[in-house]
Scaffold this motif. Structure first.
Motif, PDB file in Angstrom:
ATOM      1  N   THR A  16       6.745  -3.306  -2.244  1.00 35.16           N
ATOM      2  CA  THR A  16       5.828  -2.937  -1.078  1.00 35.16           C
ATOM      3  C   THR A  16       5.110  -4.393  -0.604  1.00 35.16           C
ATOM      4  OG1 THR A  16       3.999  -2.650  -2.500  1.00 35.16           O
ATOM      5  CG2 THR A  16       5.468  -0.621  -2.003  1.00 35.16           C
ATOM      6  N   SER A  39      -0.811  -3.006   8.983  1.00 32.80           N
ATOM      7  CA  SER A  39       0.412  -2.443   8.572  1.00 32.80           C
ATOM      8  C   SER A  39       0.481  -1.145   9.168  1.00 32.80           C
ATOM      9  CB  SER A  39       0.367  -2.441   6.943  1.00 32.80           C
ATOM     10  OG  SER A  39       0.416  -3.721   6.480  1.00 32.80           O
ATOM     11  N   ARG A  40       1.633  -0.817   9.725  1.00 32.08           N
ATOM     12  CA  ARG A  40       1.965   0.594  10.230  1.00 32.08           C
ATOM     13  C   ARG A  40       3.597   0.515   9.778  1.00 32.08           C
ATOM     14  NH1 ARG A  40       4.371   1.168  15.223  1.00 32.08           N
ATOM     15  NH2 ARG A  40       4.306  -0.993  16.480  1.00 32.08           N
ATOM     16  N   GLU A  41       3.972   1.427   8.521  1.00 29.81           N
ATOM     17  CA  GLU A  41       5.250   1.345   8.043  1.00 29.81           C
ATOM     18  C   GLU A  41       6.251   1.843   9.327  1.00 29.81           C
ATOM     19  OE1 GLU A  41       6.336   0.410   5.359  1.00 29.81           O
ATOM     20  OE2 GLU A  41       4.387  -0.032   4.082  1.00 29.81           O
ATOM     21  N   PRO A  42       7.356   1.092   9.381  1.00 31.93           N
ATOM     22  CA  PRO A  42       7.781  -0.012   8.339  1.00 31.93           C
ATOM     23  C   PRO A  42       7.315  -1.472   8.832  1.00 31.93           C
ATOM     24  CG  PRO A  42       9.642   0.436   9.663  1.00 31.93           C
ATOM     25  CD  PRO A  42       8.535   1.237  10.132  1.00 31.93           C
ATOM     26  N   HIS A  44       4.733  -4.462   9.757  1.00 32.52           N
ATOM     27  CA  HIS A  44       3.630  -5.343   9.075  1.00 32.52           C
ATOM     28  C   HIS A  44       3.310  -6.618   9.923  1.00 32.52           C
ATOM     29  CE1 HIS A  44       3.812  -2.745   5.358  1.00 32.52           C
ATOM     30  NE2 HIS A  44       5.217  -3.120   5.466  1.00 32.52           N
ATOM     31  N   GLU A  78       9.962  -0.035  16.590  1.00 29.68           N
ATOM     32  CA  GLU A  78      10.454  -0.713  15.398  1.00 29.68           C
ATOM     33  C   GLU A  78      11.806  -0.896  15.701  1.00 29.68           C
ATOM     34  OE1 GLU A  78      11.870   2.442  12.203  1.00 29.68           O
ATOM     35  OE2 GLU A  78       9.825   2.971  13.022  1.00 29.68           O
ATOM     36  N   ARG A 120       9.538  -5.963   9.274  1.00 32.60           N
ATOM     37  CA  ARG A 120      10.191  -4.818   9.321  1.00 32.60           C
ATOM     38  C   ARG A 120      11.066  -4.436   8.195  1.00 32.60           C
ATOM     39  NH1 ARG A 120      13.710  -4.425  14.494  1.00 32.60           N
ATOM     40  NH2 ARG A 120      14.970  -5.588  13.371  1.00 32.60           N
ATOM     41  N   GLY A 121      10.565  -3.271   7.257  1.00 36.60           N
ATOM     42  CA  GLY A 121      11.229  -3.160   6.038  1.00 36.60           C
ATOM     43  C   GLY A 121      11.124  -4.279   5.402  1.00 36.60           C
ATOM     44  N   ASN A 122      12.396  -4.865   4.733  1.00 33.70           N
ATOM     45  CA  ASN A 122      12.484  -6.186   4.045  1.00 33.70           C
ATOM     46  C   ASN A 122      12.794  -7.304   4.800  1.00 33.70           C
ATOM     47  OD1 ASN A 122      15.245  -5.462   4.370  1.00 33.70           O
ATOM     48  ND2 ASN A 122      15.702  -6.276   2.433  1.00 33.70           N
ATOM     49  N   TYR A 262       5.223  -9.377  -1.719  1.00 32.83           N
ATOM     50  CA  TYR A 262       6.543  -8.275  -1.626  1.00 32.83           C
ATOM     51  C   TYR A 262       6.684  -8.021  -3.060  1.00 32.83           C
ATOM     52  CZ  TYR A 262      10.740  -5.822   0.007  1.00 32.83           C
ATOM     53  OH  TYR A 262      11.486  -4.770   0.169  1.00 32.83           O
TER      54      TYR A 262
END
Length: 263
Positions: A16, A39-42, A44, A78, A120-122, A262
Motif C-alpha cells: 500500500t 490519496s484517492r484510490e488508485p 496518489h 484515472e 496510479r496503482g503501482n 510502498y
C-alpha cells in the motif's frame, strides 16, 4: 496456525502507498516551501514546492502552484495520460505564477521550483522543474531521479559538446547555481519527467525534497537516516528534517520532505 503459515501470509500482503511530510523553517524568517499529499484510490499525489522572490512572493508562488495542482488532481480521470497531465500542469502553473501581481497591480516577480509524483496503482510518474529533488530508494540503494535545472546543467552540456574548455567551465562555477527553469519564468520549456512509469516494487520509497535537505546531507547520509527510521512515513520524514536542524550552523534554508512508501 504454525509459523510457516504466518510468514506465507505476510509475504503475500498487497503493498500500500503511505505518504508522510515534514517541513522546518531553518534559520530563515519566512517559510517559502509548501508540501502537499492526497490519496484517492488508485491515485496518489505528492508535491514539494520551494518558492523564491522578495517579501511574500515566494510564499505566494509556491502555495498557488501546489494548490492548483492539487485541485486539478482531484478532477483527474484515472484513465488519463498522466505524463501529459503533469507536463500540461507545469505549463499552466508557470503561466499562473508568472502572472501573479501584488497589491498595487505590479508583477510580483516570484517563482517556485516543483517536484511531484503521481501514482496510479503501482505505476509512478514524476515531474520536476527547478532544483528540488526526487530520490528513489530500492533494495538498499538510493538514486537521484531528477537533475538540477541550474546554469551548471548548461555548462555541462556545453563542455560535453566541446563548445567551451575546461578552464571556461571552471571559471563559470560562481554562476553555476543560478536557476534556468522554474515555475514563473514564463514560456517554460525545461520540464523533466518520465513518459514510461516506474513500476513500484514492495519496499520502494520515494523521497521528494527542497534543496535545503540535499545541501545539508548527501545521499549516503540521507540513506543512513532512512535506514534508522521506522517504516511509518510521517515519522521517517520528521527524522530527516530533525537531522538537518541538528547539523545546521549559522544558515539553514527552509527544508521540506515528502516520503512516499510502498510497503
Amino acid at each position: 496456525m504454525n509459523q510457516d503459515e504466518i510468514i506465507t501470509q505476510e509475504d503475500h500482503r498487497i503493498p500500500t502507498v503511505k505518504i508522510g511530510m515534514s517541513s522546518v523553517l531553518g534559520t530563515r524568517k519566512t517559510q517559502q516551501d509548501v508540501v502537499y499529499s492526497f490519496s484517492r484510490e488508485p491515485l496518489h499525489l505528492a508535491v514539494v514546492c520551494d518558492g523564491m522572490g522578495g517579501l511574500e512572493g515566494g510564499e505566494i508562488a509556491s502555495r498557488i502552484a501546489a494548490e492548483t495542482l492539487a485541485a486539478d488532481f482531484l478532477e483527474l480521470d484515472e484513465e488519463e495520460d498522466i505524463y501529459s497531465f503533469l507536463r500540461d500542469e507545469a505549463l499552466r502553473l508557470d503561466e499562473q505564477v508568472w502572472n501573479l501581481r501584488g497589491e498595487n497591480g505590479e508583477f510580483l516577480d516570484a517563482g517556485t521550483t516543483i517536484v511531484a509524483v503521481l501514482i496510479r496503482g503501482n505505476e509512478l510518474y514524476w515531474m520536476s522543474v527547478g532544483d528540488s529533488r526526487i530520490y528513489q530508494i530500492r533494495n538498499g540503494e538510493i538514486t537521484v531521479l531528477t537533475r538540477e535545472h541550474n546554469y551548471r546543467l548548461t555548462l555541462d552540456i556545453l563542455l560535453q559538446q566541446g563548445r567551451i574548455s575546461k578552464e571556461e567551465y571552471d571559471r563559470s562555477q560562481d554562476k553555476a547555481e543560478a536557476l534556468i527553469s522554474y515555475l514563473g519564468i514564463g514560456n517554460l520549456r525545461l520540464i523533466d519527467g518520465n513518459k514510461a512509469p516506474i513500476l513500484m516494487e514492495k519496499g520502494d520509497k520515494f523521497l521528494l525534497c527542497s534543496d535545503g535537505l540535499y545541501r545539508s546531507m548527501d545521499k549516503e547520509q540521507i540513506m543512513e537516516q532512512l535506514l534508522r527510521a521506522p517504516d511509518e512515513a510521517g515519522r521517517a520524514a520528521q527524522i530527516l528534517t530533525t537531522s538537518v536542524m541538528q547539523r545546521c550552523q549559522r544558515k539553514q534554508d527552509n527544508t521540506s520532505v515528502v516520503l512516499v512508501t510502498y510497503l
